[in-house]
Scaffold this motif. Structure first.
Motif, PDB file in Angstrom:
ATOM      1  N   VAL A  34       0.814  -1.620   0.322  1.00  0.00           N
ATOM      2  CA  VAL A  34      -0.285  -0.027   0.082  1.00  0.00           C
ATOM      3  C   VAL A  34       0.940   1.095  -0.049  1.00  0.00           C
ATOM      4  N   ALA A  35       1.887   0.775   0.704  1.00  0.00           N
ATOM      5  CA  ALA A  35       3.263   2.702   1.089  1.00  0.00           C
ATOM      6  C   ALA A  35       3.681   2.434  -0.899  1.00  0.00           C
ATOM      7  N   VAL A  36       4.134   1.220  -1.216  1.00  0.00           N
ATOM      8  CA  VAL A  36       4.772   2.104  -3.028  1.00  0.00           C
ATOM      9  C   VAL A  36       3.889   1.904  -4.038  1.00  0.00           C
ATOM     10  N   LEU A  37       2.264   2.352  -3.685  1.00  0.00           N
ATOM     11  CA  LEU A  37       1.211   3.047  -4.598  1.00  0.00           C
ATOM     12  C   LEU A  37       1.472   3.907  -3.638  1.00  0.00           C
ATOM     13  N   GLY A  38       0.509   4.702  -3.073  1.00  0.00           N
ATOM     14  CA  GLY A  38       0.467   5.963  -1.998  1.00  0.00           C
ATOM     15  C   GLY A  38       1.625   7.149  -2.299  1.00  0.00           C
ATOM     16  N   THR A  39       2.748   6.165  -2.243  1.00  0.00           N
ATOM     17  CA  THR A  39       4.314   6.688  -2.123  1.00  0.00           C
ATOM     18  C   THR A  39       3.788   7.526  -3.969  1.00  0.00           C
ATOM     19  N   ALA A  59      -7.034   1.193   2.993  1.00  0.00           N
ATOM     20  CA  ALA A  59      -6.109   0.134   2.933  1.00  0.00           C
ATOM     21  C   ALA A  59      -5.024  -0.304   3.603  1.00  0.00           C
ATOM     22  N   THR A  60      -4.287   0.764   4.192  1.00  0.00           N
ATOM     23  CA  THR A  60      -3.738  -0.230   5.242  1.00  0.00           C
ATOM     24  C   THR A  60      -5.158  -0.659   6.837  1.00  0.00           C
ATOM     25  N   SER A  61      -5.588   0.100   7.304  1.00  0.00           N
ATOM     26  CA  SER A  61      -6.691   0.053   7.885  1.00  0.00           C
ATOM     27  C   SER A  61      -7.351  -1.614   8.241  1.00  0.00           C
ATOM     28  N   MET A  62      -7.594  -1.643   6.938  1.00  0.00           N
ATOM     29  CA  MET A  62      -8.517  -3.632   6.394  1.00  0.00           C
ATOM     30  C   MET A  62      -7.085  -3.732   6.432  1.00  0.00           C
ATOM     31  N   VAL A  63      -6.172  -3.981   6.218  1.00  0.00           N
ATOM     32  CA  VAL A  63      -4.983  -4.726   5.444  1.00  0.00           C
ATOM     33  C   VAL A  63      -4.543  -5.388   7.630  1.00  0.00           C
ATOM     34  N   LEU A  64      -4.629  -3.944   8.135  1.00  0.00           N
ATOM     35  CA  LEU A  64      -4.408  -4.610   9.777  1.00  0.00           C
ATOM     36  C   LEU A  64      -5.938  -4.677  10.710  1.00  0.00           C
ATOM     37  N   TYR A  92      -6.761   0.398  -6.823  1.00  0.00           N
ATOM     38  CA  TYR A  92      -7.742   0.822  -8.201  1.00  0.00           C
ATOM     39  C   TYR A  92      -7.341   2.448  -7.654  1.00  0.00           C
ATOM     40  N   LEU A  93      -7.896   3.128  -6.551  1.00  0.00           N
ATOM     41  CA  LEU A  93      -8.254   4.647  -6.979  1.00  0.00           C
ATOM     42  C   LEU A  93      -6.553   4.747  -6.396  1.00  0.00           C
ATOM     43  N   LEU A  94      -5.798   4.449  -6.073  1.00  0.00           N
ATOM     44  CA  LEU A  94      -5.049   4.949  -5.682  1.00  0.00           C
ATOM     45  C   LEU A  94      -3.644   4.908  -7.251  1.00  0.00           C
ATOM     46  N   ALA A  95      -3.490   3.681  -7.657  1.00  0.00           N
ATOM     47  CA  ALA A  95      -2.869   3.144  -8.966  1.00  0.00           C
ATOM     48  C   ALA A  95      -3.939   4.739  -9.732  1.00  0.00           C
ATOM     49  N   GLY A  96      -5.065   4.623  -9.918  1.00  0.00           N
ATOM     50  CA  GLY A  96      -5.839   5.206 -10.441  1.00  0.00           C
ATOM     51  C   GLY A  96      -4.758   7.294 -10.854  1.00  0.00           C
ATOM     52  N   PHE A  97      -4.745   7.476  -9.655  1.00  0.00           N
ATOM     53  CA  PHE A  97      -4.774   8.779  -8.613  1.00  0.00           C
ATOM     54  C   PHE A  97      -2.492   8.971  -9.339  1.00  0.00           C
ATOM     55  N   SER A  98      -2.368   7.667  -9.013  1.00  0.00           N
ATOM     56  CA  SER A  98      -0.184   8.159  -9.387  1.00  0.00           C
ATOM     57  C   SER A  98      -0.878   8.114 -11.084  1.00  0.00           C
ATOM     58  N   ILE A  99      -1.721   7.496 -11.778  1.00  0.00           N
ATOM     59  CA  ILE A  99      -1.268   7.435 -13.112  1.00  0.00           C
ATOM     60  C   ILE A  99      -1.439   8.818 -13.701  1.00  0.00           C
ATOM     61  N   VAL A 100      -3.129   9.340 -13.139  1.00  0.00           N
ATOM     62  CA  VAL A 100      -3.288  10.119 -13.980  1.00  0.00           C
ATOM     63  C   VAL A 100      -2.699  11.445 -13.671  1.00  0.00           C
ATOM     64  N   TYR A 101      -1.819  11.398 -11.993  1.00  0.00           N
ATOM     65  CA  TYR A 101      -1.056  12.409 -12.011  1.00  0.00           C
ATOM     66  C   TYR A 101      -0.103  12.301 -12.636  1.00  0.00           C
ATOM     67  N   LEU A 102       0.519  11.824 -13.214  1.00  0.00           N
ATOM     68  CA  LEU A 102       2.024  10.446 -13.520  1.00  0.00           C
ATOM     69  C   LEU A 102       1.495  11.564 -14.804  1.00  0.00           C
ATOM     70  N   PRO A 113      -3.759  19.409  -0.190  1.00  0.00           N
ATOM     71  CA  PRO A 113      -4.969  19.815  -0.477  1.00  0.00           C
ATOM     72  C   PRO A 113      -4.880  18.250  -1.323  1.00  0.00           C
ATOM     73  N   LEU A 114      -4.144  18.816  -2.230  1.00  0.00           N
ATOM     74  CA  LEU A 114      -4.644  17.807  -3.483  1.00  0.00           C
ATOM     75  C   LEU A 114      -4.144  16.033  -3.667  1.00  0.00           C
ATOM     76  N   THR A 115      -3.396  15.881  -1.701  1.00  0.00           N
ATOM     77  CA  THR A 115      -3.089  14.768  -2.140  1.00  0.00           C
ATOM     78  C   THR A 115      -3.749  14.091  -0.921  1.00  0.00           C
ATOM     79  N   VAL A 116      -4.859  15.133  -0.484  1.00  0.00           N
ATOM     80  CA  VAL A 116      -5.664  14.527   0.580  1.00  0.00           C
ATOM     81  C   VAL A 116      -6.445  13.031  -0.316  1.00  0.00           C
ATOM     82  N   PRO A 117      -6.807  12.695  -1.548  1.00  0.00           N
ATOM     83  CA  PRO A 117      -7.797  11.447  -1.675  1.00  0.00           C
ATOM     84  C   PRO A 117      -6.633  10.370  -1.893  1.00  0.00           C
ATOM     85  N   VAL A 118      -5.574  10.042  -1.848  1.00  0.00           N
ATOM     86  CA  VAL A 118      -4.330   9.278  -1.662  1.00  0.00           C
ATOM     87  C   VAL A 118      -3.909   9.031  -0.631  1.00  0.00           C
TER      88      VAL A 118
END
Lengths: 221, 238
Positions: free
Chosen positions: A134-139, A181-186, A198-208, A169-174
Protein backbone atom coordinates in the motif's frame (compact mmCIF):
# COMPACT_ATOMS: atom_id res chain seq x y z
CA UNK A 1 15.29 6.24 -20.28
CA UNK A 2 18.93 7.40 -20.08
CA UNK A 3 18.18 10.92 -18.82
CA UNK A 4 15.81 9.51 -16.20
CA UNK A 5 18.49 7.14 -14.87
CA UNK A 6 21.09 9.92 -15.05
CA UNK A 7 18.91 12.13 -12.81
CA UNK A 8 18.25 9.29 -10.35
CA UNK A 9 21.95 8.42 -10.19
CA UNK A 10 22.92 12.08 -9.73
CA UNK A 11 20.37 12.56 -6.94
CA UNK A 12 21.50 9.37 -5.18
CA UNK A 13 25.15 10.48 -5.27
CA UNK A 14 24.21 13.90 -3.88
CA UNK A 15 22.02 12.31 -1.19
CA UNK A 16 24.80 9.93 -0.17
CA UNK A 17 27.07 12.97 0.33
CA UNK A 18 24.64 15.36 1.99
CA UNK A 19 22.37 12.80 3.73
CA UNK A 20 19.77 15.56 4.04
CA UNK A 21 16.68 14.15 2.37
CA UNK A 22 16.30 10.61 3.75
CA UNK A 23 17.59 11.53 7.20
CA UNK A 24 15.14 14.42 7.62
CA UNK A 25 12.21 12.27 6.43
CA UNK A 26 13.33 9.48 8.72
CA UNK A 27 13.68 11.71 11.77
CA UNK A 28 10.26 13.23 11.17
CA UNK A 29 8.61 9.84 10.62
CA UNK A 30 10.07 8.30 13.76
CA UNK A 31 9.19 11.40 15.78
CA UNK A 32 5.53 11.29 14.68
CA UNK A 33 5.24 7.58 15.52
CA UNK A 34 6.87 8.13 18.92
CA UNK A 35 4.70 11.11 19.87
CA UNK A 36 1.47 9.37 18.87
CA UNK A 37 2.42 6.15 20.65
CA UNK A 38 2.82 8.15 23.86
CA UNK A 39 -0.32 10.18 23.20
CA UNK A 40 -2.60 7.14 22.97
CA UNK A 41 -2.65 4.60 25.79
CA UNK A 42 -2.10 1.17 24.14
CA UNK A 43 -4.81 -0.61 26.13
CA UNK A 44 -7.41 2.16 25.98
CA UNK A 45 -8.37 2.00 22.32
CA UNK A 46 -8.27 -0.28 19.34
CA UNK A 47 -4.93 0.63 17.75
CA UNK A 48 -6.03 -0.57 14.35
CA UNK A 49 -8.44 2.37 14.23
CA UNK A 50 -5.83 5.08 14.66
CA UNK A 51 -2.57 3.41 13.61
CA UNK A 52 -3.15 3.77 9.82
CA UNK A 53 -3.84 7.49 10.23
CA UNK A 54 -0.68 7.95 12.29
CA UNK A 55 1.38 6.06 9.73
CA UNK A 56 0.12 8.16 6.82
CA UNK A 57 0.51 11.44 8.70
CA UNK A 58 4.14 10.43 9.17
CA UNK A 59 4.58 9.38 5.51
CA UNK A 60 2.81 12.30 3.84
CA UNK A 61 4.36 15.07 5.94
CA UNK A 62 7.81 13.48 5.80
CA UNK A 63 7.42 13.43 2.01
CA UNK A 64 7.05 17.23 2.01
CA UNK A 65 10.40 17.52 3.79
CA UNK A 66 12.00 15.29 1.15
CA UNK A 67 10.40 17.23 -1.70
CA UNK A 68 11.60 20.52 -0.23
CA UNK A 69 15.14 19.17 -0.13
CA UNK A 70 14.85 17.91 -3.70
CA UNK A 71 13.62 21.35 -4.73
CA UNK A 72 16.45 23.11 -2.88
CA UNK A 73 19.02 20.97 -4.71
CA UNK A 74 17.73 22.13 -8.10
CA UNK A 75 17.29 25.78 -7.11
CA UNK A 76 20.82 26.07 -5.71
CA UNK A 77 23.03 27.66 -8.37
CA UNK A 78 20.04 27.59 -10.77
CA UNK A 79 20.71 23.91 -11.54
CA UNK A 80 17.16 23.48 -12.85
CA UNK A 81 18.06 25.81 -15.73
CA UNK A 82 21.01 23.54 -16.53
CA UNK A 83 18.61 20.61 -16.79
CA UNK A 84 16.29 22.63 -19.02
CA UNK A 85 19.12 23.36 -21.45
CA UNK A 86 19.54 19.65 -22.18
CA UNK A 87 18.14 18.44 -25.52
CA UNK A 88 15.40 16.37 -23.91
CA UNK A 89 11.68 16.27 -23.66
CA UNK A 90 11.06 18.14 -20.42
CA UNK A 91 8.65 15.42 -19.36
CA UNK A 92 11.68 13.12 -19.06
CA UNK A 93 13.20 15.52 -16.53
CA UNK A 94 9.95 15.30 -14.55
CA UNK A 95 10.01 11.49 -14.63
CA UNK A 96 13.61 11.55 -13.40
CA UNK A 97 12.69 13.75 -10.44
CA UNK A 98 9.64 11.59 -9.64
CA UNK A 99 11.81 8.47 -9.69
CA UNK A 100 14.44 9.90 -7.36
CA UNK A 101 11.87 11.45 -4.98
CA UNK A 102 9.99 8.14 -4.89
CA UNK A 103 13.22 6.23 -4.17
CA UNK A 104 14.16 8.47 -1.22
CA UNK A 105 10.63 8.42 0.20
CA UNK A 106 10.51 4.61 -0.03
CA UNK A 107 13.90 4.24 1.69
CA UNK A 108 12.71 6.40 4.60
CA UNK A 109 9.35 4.58 4.75
CA UNK A 110 10.93 1.13 4.72
CA UNK A 111 12.89 2.13 7.82
CA UNK A 112 9.91 3.78 9.52
CA UNK A 113 7.58 0.85 8.79
CA UNK A 114 9.30 -1.73 11.10
CA UNK A 115 9.25 0.87 13.89
CA UNK A 116 5.51 1.27 13.28
CA UNK A 117 5.10 -2.53 13.49
CA UNK A 118 6.96 -2.65 16.81
CA UNK A 119 5.10 0.34 18.35
CA UNK A 120 1.75 -1.22 17.44
CA UNK A 121 2.56 -4.78 18.55
CA UNK A 122 2.12 -6.12 15.03
CA UNK A 123 3.95 -9.08 13.55
CA UNK A 124 6.51 -9.15 10.75
CA UNK A 125 4.41 -11.39 8.53
CA UNK A 126 2.40 -11.09 5.34
CA UNK A 127 0.55 -8.13 6.87
CA UNK A 128 3.81 -6.20 6.96
CA UNK A 129 4.37 -6.85 3.25
CA UNK A 130 0.79 -5.84 2.44
CA UNK A 131 1.25 -2.50 4.25
CA UNK A 132 4.51 -2.03 2.33
CA UNK A 133 2.58 -2.66 -0.89
CA UNK A 134 0.00 0.00 0.00
CA UNK A 135 2.90 2.33 0.88
CA UNK A 136 4.41 1.84 -2.60
CA UNK A 137 1.18 2.88 -4.34
CA UNK A 138 0.46 5.79 -1.99
CA UNK A 139 4.03 7.06 -2.15
CA UNK A 140 4.08 6.90 -5.94
CA UNK A 141 1.02 9.16 -6.09
CA UNK A 142 2.54 11.55 -3.53
CA UNK A 143 5.85 11.66 -5.45
CA UNK A 144 4.04 12.17 -8.78
CA UNK A 145 2.07 15.20 -7.63
CA UNK A 146 4.76 16.46 -5.24
CA UNK A 147 7.47 16.59 -7.89
CA UNK A 148 5.52 18.96 -10.13
CA UNK A 149 4.22 21.04 -7.21
CA UNK A 150 7.76 21.50 -5.89
CA UNK A 151 8.75 22.82 -9.33
CA UNK A 152 5.77 25.20 -9.36
CA UNK A 153 6.60 26.46 -5.88
CA UNK A 154 10.23 26.97 -6.95
CA UNK A 155 9.06 29.97 -8.96
CA UNK A 156 7.23 31.53 -6.03
CA UNK A 157 8.53 33.81 -3.31
CA UNK A 158 7.70 31.56 -0.33
CA UNK A 159 8.91 28.26 -1.78
CA UNK A 160 9.03 26.17 1.40
CA UNK A 161 5.61 27.41 2.56
CA UNK A 162 3.97 27.16 -0.85
CA UNK A 163 4.78 23.46 -1.35
CA UNK A 164 2.74 22.13 1.62
CA UNK A 165 -0.03 24.64 0.88
CA UNK A 166 -0.37 23.17 -2.62
CA UNK A 167 0.55 19.59 -1.80
CA UNK A 168 -1.65 18.78 1.20
CA UNK A 169 -5.06 19.47 -0.40
CA UNK A 170 -4.14 17.62 -3.59
CA UNK A 171 -2.92 14.54 -1.74
CA UNK A 172 -5.96 14.27 0.55
CA UNK A 173 -7.66 11.65 -1.67
CA UNK A 174 -4.40 9.66 -1.82
CA UNK A 175 -3.95 9.79 1.96
CA UNK A 176 -7.59 8.79 2.57
CA UNK A 177 -7.30 5.82 0.17
CA UNK A 178 -3.98 4.79 1.74
CA UNK A 179 -5.37 5.03 5.28
CA UNK A 180 -8.43 2.98 4.33
CA UNK A 181 -6.34 0.30 2.61
CA UNK A 182 -3.88 0.13 5.53
CA UNK A 183 -6.75 -0.05 7.98
CA UNK A 184 -8.25 -3.01 6.12
CA UNK A 185 -4.89 -4.80 6.15
CA UNK A 186 -4.48 -4.23 9.90
CA UNK A 187 -8.01 -5.39 10.73
CA UNK A 188 -7.65 -8.43 8.48
CA UNK A 189 -10.82 -7.56 6.57
CA UNK A 190 -9.41 -7.09 3.11
CA UNK A 191 -12.66 -7.56 1.25
CA UNK A 192 -13.12 -4.41 -0.80
CA UNK A 193 -9.49 -3.30 -0.47
CA UNK A 194 -9.04 -3.57 -4.22
CA UNK A 195 -11.23 -0.51 -4.81
CA UNK A 196 -8.90 1.60 -2.63
CA UNK A 197 -5.84 0.15 -4.38
CA UNK A 198 -7.38 0.88 -7.80
CA UNK A 199 -8.05 4.42 -6.61
CA UNK A 200 -4.40 4.82 -5.57
CA UNK A 201 -3.15 3.37 -8.85
CA UNK A 202 -5.59 5.60 -10.76
CA UNK A 203 -4.41 8.74 -8.96
CA UNK A 204 -0.78 7.81 -9.61
CA UNK A 205 -1.41 7.30 -13.32
CA UNK A 206 -3.47 10.48 -13.71
CA UNK A 207 -0.95 12.60 -11.77
CA UNK A 208 1.96 11.12 -13.75
CA UNK A 209 0.38 11.62 -17.17
CA UNK A 210 -0.98 15.12 -16.53
CA UNK A 211 2.25 16.29 -14.88
CA UNK A 212 4.37 14.78 -17.68
CA UNK A 213 2.36 16.72 -20.25
CA UNK A 214 2.27 20.08 -18.44
CA UNK A 215 5.80 20.05 -16.99
CA UNK A 216 7.16 21.94 -20.00
CA UNK A 217 4.83 24.87 -19.28
CA UNK A 218 5.51 24.77 -15.55
CA UNK A 219 9.26 25.20 -15.94
CA UNK A 220 9.21 27.91 -18.59
CA UNK A 221 9.25 31.53 -17.49
CA UNK B 1 16.62 31.22 -43.67
CA UNK B 2 19.92 31.30 -45.55
CA UNK B 3 22.19 28.45 -44.46
CA UNK B 4 24.91 30.89 -43.42
CA UNK B 5 22.86 32.15 -40.48
CA UNK B 6 23.39 30.72 -37.01
CA UNK B 7 20.63 32.76 -35.41
CA UNK B 8 17.74 34.66 -36.88
CA UNK B 9 15.15 36.47 -34.80
CA UNK B 10 12.11 38.21 -36.23
CA UNK B 11 10.29 40.74 -34.08
CA UNK B 12 10.87 38.89 -30.82
CA UNK B 13 8.74 40.29 -28.03
CA UNK B 14 8.43 39.26 -24.43
CA UNK B 15 6.16 40.62 -21.75
CA UNK B 16 6.04 39.68 -18.08
CA UNK B 17 2.57 40.78 -17.02
CA UNK B 18 2.44 44.49 -17.84
CA UNK B 19 6.22 44.80 -18.15
CA UNK B 20 7.65 44.67 -21.65
CA UNK B 21 11.12 43.09 -21.54
CA UNK B 22 11.57 42.87 -25.31
CA UNK B 23 9.71 45.18 -27.65
CA UNK B 24 10.55 43.53 -30.98
CA UNK B 25 14.12 42.36 -31.53
CA UNK B 26 15.02 41.54 -35.11
CA UNK B 27 18.56 40.27 -35.43
CA UNK B 28 20.59 37.95 -37.61
CA UNK B 29 23.90 36.39 -36.63
CA UNK B 30 26.02 34.69 -39.29
CA UNK B 31 27.81 31.42 -38.67
CA UNK B 32 31.23 32.03 -37.18
CA UNK B 33 30.34 35.56 -36.13
CA UNK B 34 31.28 36.92 -32.69
CA UNK B 35 28.50 39.23 -31.60
CA UNK B 36 28.79 41.45 -28.53
CA UNK B 37 25.53 42.67 -27.03
CA UNK B 38 25.60 45.69 -24.75
CA UNK B 39 22.91 47.28 -22.68
CA UNK B 40 22.26 48.57 -19.20
CA UNK B 41 20.55 46.50 -16.52
CA UNK B 42 17.01 45.63 -17.53
CA UNK B 43 17.58 46.51 -21.18
CA UNK B 44 16.59 43.00 -22.31
CA UNK B 45 19.95 41.37 -23.09
CA UNK B 46 19.52 38.41 -20.75
CA UNK B 47 15.88 37.90 -21.71
CA UNK B 48 16.85 37.77 -25.38
CA UNK B 49 19.64 35.25 -24.75
CA UNK B 50 17.37 33.13 -22.54
CA UNK B 51 14.72 33.08 -25.26
CA UNK B 52 17.34 32.08 -27.83
CA UNK B 53 18.54 29.32 -25.46
CA UNK B 54 14.91 28.08 -25.10
CA UNK B 55 14.84 28.85 -21.37
CA UNK B 56 12.17 31.53 -21.71
CA UNK B 57 9.14 31.35 -24.01
CA UNK B 58 8.72 34.44 -26.19
CA UNK B 59 5.38 36.18 -26.46
CA UNK B 60 5.61 37.03 -30.15
CA UNK B 61 7.90 36.52 -33.14
CA UNK B 62 10.04 33.77 -34.58
CA UNK B 63 13.52 32.68 -33.61
CA UNK B 64 15.65 30.10 -35.38
CA UNK B 65 18.95 28.66 -34.23
CA UNK B 66 20.92 26.92 -36.99
CA UNK B 67 17.76 27.04 -39.07
CA UNK B 68 15.67 25.28 -36.40
CA UNK B 69 12.60 27.05 -35.07
CA UNK B 70 13.09 27.02 -31.29
CA UNK B 71 9.34 26.84 -30.64
CA UNK B 72 8.68 23.97 -33.04
CA UNK B 73 11.76 21.83 -32.34
CA UNK B 74 13.29 23.06 -29.06
CA UNK B 75 15.08 19.78 -28.27
CA UNK B 76 16.78 19.77 -31.66
CA UNK B 77 17.77 23.42 -31.30
CA UNK B 78 19.25 22.82 -27.84
CA UNK B 79 21.77 20.37 -29.30
CA UNK B 80 23.43 23.34 -31.05
CA UNK B 81 23.33 25.72 -28.08
CA UNK B 82 25.83 26.19 -25.28
CA UNK B 83 24.63 28.70 -22.69
CA UNK B 84 26.62 30.19 -19.85
CA UNK B 85 25.16 32.71 -17.44
CA UNK B 86 26.32 34.28 -14.20
CA UNK B 87 25.09 31.11 -12.47
CA UNK B 88 26.97 28.07 -13.68
CA UNK B 89 24.16 25.49 -13.20
CA UNK B 90 26.58 23.10 -11.48
CA UNK B 91 25.79 20.87 -8.50
CA UNK B 92 27.89 21.92 -5.53
CA UNK B 93 27.84 18.46 -3.92
CA UNK B 94 29.35 16.83 -7.02
CA UNK B 95 32.92 17.02 -8.26
CA UNK B 96 33.77 18.56 -11.66
CA UNK B 97 34.05 15.08 -13.22
CA UNK B 98 30.71 13.99 -11.76
CA UNK B 99 29.02 17.19 -12.92
CA UNK B 100 30.35 16.84 -16.47
CA UNK B 101 29.57 13.11 -16.51
CA UNK B 102 25.97 13.89 -15.52
CA UNK B 103 25.56 16.52 -18.24
CA UNK B 104 27.20 14.26 -20.82
CA UNK B 105 24.55 11.62 -20.01
CA UNK B 106 21.79 14.19 -20.42
CA UNK B 107 23.24 15.23 -23.79
CA UNK B 108 23.75 11.58 -24.81
CA UNK B 109 27.48 12.00 -25.47
CA UNK B 110 29.07 8.59 -26.07
CA UNK B 111 32.51 7.78 -24.60
CA UNK B 112 32.57 11.09 -22.77
CA UNK B 113 35.40 10.34 -20.31
CA UNK B 114 38.20 11.43 -22.66
CA UNK B 115 36.33 14.57 -23.63
CA UNK B 116 35.66 15.43 -19.97
CA UNK B 117 39.35 15.11 -19.07
CA UNK B 118 40.41 17.13 -22.11
CA UNK B 119 37.97 19.91 -21.17
CA UNK B 120 39.15 19.92 -17.55
CA UNK B 121 42.69 20.25 -18.89
CA UNK B 122 41.62 23.16 -21.06
CA UNK B 123 40.08 25.07 -18.18
CA UNK B 124 42.94 24.17 -15.82
CA UNK B 125 40.87 22.04 -13.45
CA UNK B 126 42.36 18.58 -14.03
CA UNK B 127 44.05 18.57 -10.62
CA UNK B 128 40.78 19.58 -8.91
CA UNK B 129 38.73 17.02 -10.87
CA UNK B 130 37.69 15.06 -7.77
CA UNK B 131 37.13 17.98 -5.38
CA UNK B 132 33.55 18.99 -4.57
CA UNK B 133 32.47 22.06 -6.49
CA UNK B 134 31.26 23.48 -3.16
CA UNK B 135 34.88 24.28 -2.32
CA UNK B 136 35.49 26.25 -5.53
CA UNK B 137 35.92 30.00 -5.81
CA UNK B 138 33.76 32.04 -8.21
CA UNK B 139 36.52 31.94 -10.84
CA UNK B 140 36.88 28.15 -10.65
CA UNK B 141 33.10 27.79 -10.79
CA UNK B 142 32.96 29.83 -13.97
CA UNK B 143 35.82 27.85 -15.53
CA UNK B 144 33.93 24.63 -14.87
CA UNK B 145 30.82 26.32 -16.24
CA UNK B 146 32.73 26.95 -19.46
CA UNK B 147 33.66 23.25 -19.61
CA UNK B 148 29.96 22.39 -19.18
CA UNK B 149 29.03 24.70 -22.04
CA UNK B 150 31.65 23.21 -24.37
CA UNK B 151 30.89 19.59 -23.40
CA UNK B 152 28.53 18.80 -26.27
CA UNK B 153 30.55 20.85 -28.77
CA UNK B 154 27.79 23.40 -29.50
CA UNK B 155 27.93 25.46 -32.69
CA UNK B 156 26.30 28.51 -31.07
CA UNK B 157 27.77 29.66 -27.76
CA UNK B 158 25.76 32.18 -25.75
CA UNK B 159 27.38 33.88 -22.80
CA UNK B 160 25.47 36.15 -20.46
CA UNK B 161 27.84 38.46 -18.57
CA UNK B 162 30.53 35.77 -18.41
CA UNK B 163 33.22 38.07 -17.00
CA UNK B 164 31.26 38.99 -13.85
CA UNK B 165 33.27 38.19 -10.74
CA UNK B 166 36.21 36.63 -12.56
CA UNK B 167 39.82 37.29 -11.58
CA UNK B 168 42.44 38.16 -14.20
CA UNK B 169 43.54 34.53 -14.58
CA UNK B 170 39.99 33.29 -15.13
CA UNK B 171 39.36 36.13 -17.63
CA UNK B 172 42.49 35.07 -19.53
CA UNK B 173 41.33 31.43 -19.66
CA UNK B 174 37.84 32.44 -20.78
CA UNK B 175 39.32 34.67 -23.49
CA UNK B 176 41.58 31.84 -24.71
CA UNK B 177 38.65 29.44 -24.92
CA UNK B 178 36.51 32.00 -26.75
CA UNK B 179 39.35 32.73 -29.18
CA UNK B 180 39.77 28.99 -29.86
CA UNK B 181 36.03 28.59 -30.33
CA UNK B 182 35.89 31.57 -32.70
CA UNK B 183 38.88 30.18 -34.65
CA UNK B 184 37.06 26.84 -34.91
CA UNK B 185 34.15 28.61 -36.59
CA UNK B 186 31.75 28.65 -33.65
CA UNK B 187 29.19 31.41 -33.42
CA UNK B 188 29.52 33.39 -30.20
CA UNK B 189 26.96 35.77 -28.73
CA UNK B 190 28.14 37.55 -25.61
CA UNK B 191 26.44 40.11 -23.41
CA UNK B 192 28.52 42.46 -21.31
CA UNK B 193 28.56 45.72 -19.42
CA UNK B 194 32.26 46.08 -20.02
CA UNK B 195 32.79 47.69 -23.42
CA UNK B 196 36.50 46.82 -23.72
CA UNK B 197 36.03 43.15 -22.70
CA UNK B 198 32.99 42.80 -24.90
CA UNK B 199 34.62 44.30 -27.96
CA UNK B 200 37.94 42.47 -27.50
CA UNK B 201 37.25 39.73 -30.02
CA UNK B 202 33.83 40.74 -31.36
CA UNK B 203 33.22 41.01 -35.07
CA UNK B 204 29.95 42.92 -34.56
CA UNK B 205 28.29 44.78 -31.74
CA UNK B 206 24.72 45.71 -30.89
CA UNK B 207 23.27 47.87 -28.15
CA UNK B 208 19.88 47.00 -26.68
CA UNK B 209 17.86 49.59 -24.82
CA UNK B 210 14.33 49.18 -23.44
CA UNK B 211 13.86 45.89 -25.26
CA UNK B 212 14.91 47.14 -28.71
CA UNK B 213 18.10 47.17 -30.71
CA UNK B 214 19.16 50.79 -30.89
CA UNK B 215 22.60 50.37 -32.45
CA UNK B 216 24.24 47.81 -34.68
CA UNK B 217 27.72 48.13 -36.13
CA UNK B 218 31.35 47.16 -36.25
CA UNK B 219 33.39 47.15 -33.05
CA UNK B 220 36.06 49.15 -34.91
CA UNK B 221 33.54 51.88 -35.62
CA UNK B 222 33.79 54.69 -33.08
CA UNK B 223 30.00 54.97 -33.20
CA UNK B 224 29.74 51.97 -30.86
CA UNK B 225 31.49 53.99 -28.18
CA UNK B 226 29.10 56.88 -28.74
CA UNK B 227 26.13 54.52 -28.56
CA UNK B 228 27.52 52.92 -25.41
CA UNK B 229 27.95 56.35 -23.85
CA UNK B 230 24.48 57.46 -24.94
CA UNK B 231 22.50 54.42 -23.88
CA UNK B 232 24.46 52.84 -21.06
CA UNK B 233 26.38 55.58 -19.29
CA UNK B 234 23.48 58.01 -19.65
CA UNK B 235 21.22 55.21 -18.44
CA UNK B 236 23.25 55.12 -15.24
CA UNK B 237 22.96 58.91 -14.87
CA UNK B 238 19.17 58.77 -15.39
Amino acid sequence: MKPVTAIIFKDIVIEMRSKESVSSMLMFGVLVLTIFSFAFEPSSIDRSLIAPGILWVAFSFAAILGLNRSLAMEIDNDCLQGLLLAPLDRGDLYLGKVASNFTFMMIAELIVLPIFVIFNNLKFNLQFLEIAGVAVLGTLAIAAIGSILSTISANTRMKEVMLPVLQIPLTVPVVIASVEATSMVLSGETKGISSWLYLLAGFSIVYLIVSYLVFEFVVEE
Amino acid sequence: MPDTLALESEDIRKTFGHFTALAGVTLTVKRGEFLAVFGRNGAGKTTFLKIAATLVRHTHGKLRVEGIDIREEPEKARRHIGFLSHNTYLYRDLSPVENLRFFSRLYGIPDSEERIMALLDRVGLRRRAADPVRAFSRGLHQRLGIARVMLHDPSVIMLDEPYTGLDANAVEILNQILDQAAAAGKTIILTSHDLEQGLRAASRAVVIDRGKIVFEGSPKDSAIRDAYAAYIRVGVAR
